[in-house]
Design a protein around this motif. Structure first.
Motif, PDB file in Angstrom:
ATOM      1  N   LEU A  44       0.823  -1.205   0.000  1.00 23.12           N
ATOM      2  CA  LEU A  44       0.000   0.000   0.000  1.00 23.12           C
ATOM      3  C   LEU A  44       0.859   1.258   0.000  1.00 23.12           C
ATOM      4  O   LEU A  44       0.403   2.332  -0.405  1.00 23.12           O
ATOM      5  N   SER A  45       2.101   1.150   0.464  1.00 18.99           N
ATOM      6  CA  SER A  45       3.002   2.306   0.482  1.00 18.99           C
ATOM      7  C   SER A  45       4.175   2.104  -0.472  1.00 18.99           C
ATOM      8  O   SER A  45       5.281   2.572  -0.217  1.00 18.99           O
ATOM      9  N   ALA A  46       3.924   1.401  -1.581  1.00 16.70           N
ATOM     10  CA  ALA A  46       4.984   1.093  -2.541  1.00 16.70           C
ATOM     11  C   ALA A  46       5.569   2.356  -3.158  1.00 16.70           C
ATOM     12  O   ALA A  46       4.868   3.343  -3.389  1.00 16.70           O
ATOM     13  N   ALA A  47       6.857   2.300  -3.413  1.00 19.12           N
ATOM     14  CA  ALA A  47       7.538   3.377  -4.133  1.00 19.12           C
ATOM     15  C   ALA A  47       7.379   3.155  -5.633  1.00 19.12           C
ATOM     16  O   ALA A  47       6.937   2.079  -6.073  1.00 19.12           O
ATOM     17  N   THR A  48       7.745   4.132  -6.432  1.00 15.90           N
ATOM     18  CA  THR A  48       7.635   4.038  -7.890  1.00 15.90           C
ATOM     19  C   THR A  48       8.989   4.334  -8.528  1.00 15.90           C
ATOM     20  O   THR A  48       9.624   5.332  -8.200  1.00 15.90           O
ATOM     21  N   LEU A  49       9.405   3.445  -9.421  1.00 21.44           N
ATOM     22  CA  LEU A  49      10.622   3.661 -10.214  1.00 21.44           C
ATOM     23  C   LEU A  49      10.207   3.889 -11.657  1.00 21.44           C
ATOM     24  O   LEU A  49       9.632   2.991 -12.289  1.00 21.44           O
ATOM     25  N   LYS A  50      10.500   5.069 -12.185  1.00 19.69           N
ATOM     26  CA  LYS A  50      10.121   5.408 -13.549  1.00 19.69           C
ATOM     27  C   LYS A  50      11.255   5.047 -14.502  1.00 19.69           C
ATOM     28  O   LYS A  50      12.382   5.519 -14.333  1.00 19.69           O
ATOM     29  N   ALA A  51      10.937   4.214 -15.496  1.00 16.02           N
ATOM     30  CA  ALA A  51      11.936   3.791 -16.474  1.00 16.02           C
ATOM     31  C   ALA A  51      11.564   4.343 -17.845  1.00 16.02           C
ATOM     32  O   ALA A  51      10.477   4.061 -18.361  1.00 16.02           O
ATOM     33  N   PRO A  52      12.438   5.140 -18.455  1.00 19.71           N
ATOM     34  CA  PRO A  52      12.151   5.655 -19.802  1.00 19.71           C
ATOM     35  C   PRO A  52      12.223   4.530 -20.826  1.00 19.71           C
ATOM     36  O   PRO A  52      12.628   3.393 -20.515  1.00 19.71           O
ATOM     37  N   SER A  53      11.871   4.830 -22.052  1.00 23.67           N
ATOM     38  CA  SER A  53      11.783   3.790 -23.081  1.00 23.67           C
ATOM     39  C   SER A  53      13.120   3.141 -23.404  1.00 23.67           C
ATOM     40  O   SER A  53      13.159   2.011 -23.894  1.00 23.67           O
ATOM     41  N   VAL A  54      14.239   3.824 -23.145  1.00 25.06           N
ATOM     42  CA  VAL A  54      15.554   3.259 -23.473  1.00 25.06           C
ATOM     43  C   VAL A  54      16.092   2.363 -22.368  1.00 25.06           C
ATOM     44  O   VAL A  54      17.124   1.721 -22.532  1.00 25.06           O
ATOM     45  N   ALA A  78       6.435  -0.535  -9.516  1.00 28.84           N
ATOM     46  CA  ALA A  78       6.110  -0.371  -8.102  1.00 28.84           C
ATOM     47  C   ALA A  78       7.069  -1.226  -7.279  1.00 28.84           C
ATOM     48  O   ALA A  78       7.186  -2.432  -7.503  1.00 28.84           O
ATOM     49  N   LEU A  79       7.767  -0.596  -6.351  1.00 31.00           N
ATOM     50  CA  LEU A  79       8.768  -1.274  -5.523  1.00 31.00           C
ATOM     51  C   LEU A  79       8.325  -1.274  -4.064  1.00 31.00           C
ATOM     52  O   LEU A  79       7.840  -0.270  -3.549  1.00 31.00           O
ATOM     53  N   LEU A  80       8.514  -2.403  -3.400  1.00 30.31           N
ATOM     54  CA  LEU A  80       8.226  -2.457  -1.976  1.00 30.31           C
ATOM     55  C   LEU A  80       9.264  -1.629  -1.217  1.00 30.31           C
ATOM     56  O   LEU A  80      10.436  -1.598  -1.595  1.00 30.31           O
ATOM     57  N   PRO A  81       8.854  -0.933  -0.168  1.00 34.69           N
ATOM     58  CA  PRO A  81       9.826  -0.180   0.636  1.00 34.69           C
ATOM     59  C   PRO A  81      10.922  -1.102   1.171  1.00 34.69           C
ATOM     60  O   PRO A  81      10.657  -2.247   1.528  1.00 34.69           O
ATOM     61  N   GLY A  82      12.142  -0.594   1.205  1.00 35.09           N
ATOM     62  CA  GLY A  82      13.271  -1.400   1.652  1.00 35.09           C
ATOM     63  C   GLY A  82      14.285  -1.581   0.543  1.00 35.09           C
ATOM     64  O   GLY A  82      14.265  -0.879  -0.467  1.00 35.09           O
ATOM     65  N   GLU A  83      15.203  -2.526   0.739  1.00 35.29           N
ATOM     66  CA  GLU A  83      16.261  -2.779  -0.225  1.00 35.29           C
ATOM     67  C   GLU A  83      15.699  -3.395  -1.505  1.00 35.29           C
ATOM     68  O   GLU A  83      14.913  -4.342  -1.455  1.00 35.29           O
TER      69      GLU A  83
END
Length: 223
Positions: A44-54, A78-83
């Motif tokens: 529910l508190s997942a982080a977001t990693l934005k990846a461009p098309s390349v 969507a990434l779980l909090p933590g490592e």
């Protein structure tokens, strides 16, 4: 007939809008990818990693990501909090100049070796890849051997920088990393300080093999 014509005109007016709405929904579903199995509470508190098309993400925390048919698709992970451990490649496409022979590709494809980056994700945070963006194919080719990307937070600060991926996920064998031994008859062999099943070793090698190497192995296996 008048009623039939009215129905056709109504369809012509509203059908494009309905199609656009449907396509918009599909697009939003495609561009947000969960990187975990099950339904953990911290999702529910997942982080977001934005990846461009390349940037093509292939694995997150040892889990294979879906390969979409469209290479030029920007995606959010969507990434779980933590490592978190993210494996990816950098791939650009450049049009060829001049005449292209029949059957020859019309583009130059420049692709890096698999890269890995590890960083601590905070709840609900947004991260992105940052890397040098070449303006010409020559610049892209020259920069490729030393390619590296940073993970940057919303404040513009870099959290970590990628390096070449060894082919072994940090989380793959319950905290016991595999290493490469030099000097065997085959040049390199997988080893471990603890017992690792042959199946896990084959899986780790298969993930890093090229398409030609996989085909050669299958030919050998079924001879």
């Amino acid at each position: 007939m008048s009623g039939h014509r009215w129905w056709l005109q109504t369809c012509r007016i509203f059908l494009p809008a309905l199609l656009l709405t449907a396509l918009s929904g599909c697009s939003s579903a495609l561009t947000k990818i969960e990187t975990w199995d099950g339904e953990p509470a911290i999702a529910l508190s997942a982080a977001t990693l934005k990846a461009p098309s390349v940037i093509h993400v292939s694995r997150v925390n040892g889990r294979s990501m879906t390969n979409y048919l469209m290479d030029d698709l920007a995606l959010d992970y969507a990434l779980l909090p933590g490592e978190n451990e993210v494996v990816f490649t950098y791939k650009t496409i450049w049009a060829k100049s001049g005449v292209v022979n029949n059957g020859e590709s019309k583009v130059h494809v420049i692709e890096s070796k698999p890269q890995v980056v590890r960083f601590e994700a905070s709840p609900n945070a947004i991260y992105r890849f940052e890397f040098a963006k070449p303006k010409t194919r020559r610049q892209a080719e020259d920069a490729l051997p030393e390619f590296s990307a940073a993970i940057v937070g919303s404040d513009g600060q870099a959290l970590a920088r990628s390096s070449n991926w060894s082919g072994i996920d940090k989380t793959q064998v319950a905290g016991t990393p595999l290493t490469l031994d030099k000097g065997s008859d085959d040049g390199e062999a997988l080893s471990n300080s603890e017992d690792v099943s042959p199946l896990n070793r084959l899986k780790s090698v298969w993930e890093t093999a090229s398409e030609e190497e996989k085909k050669a192995f299958l030919r050998w296996a079924f001879e």
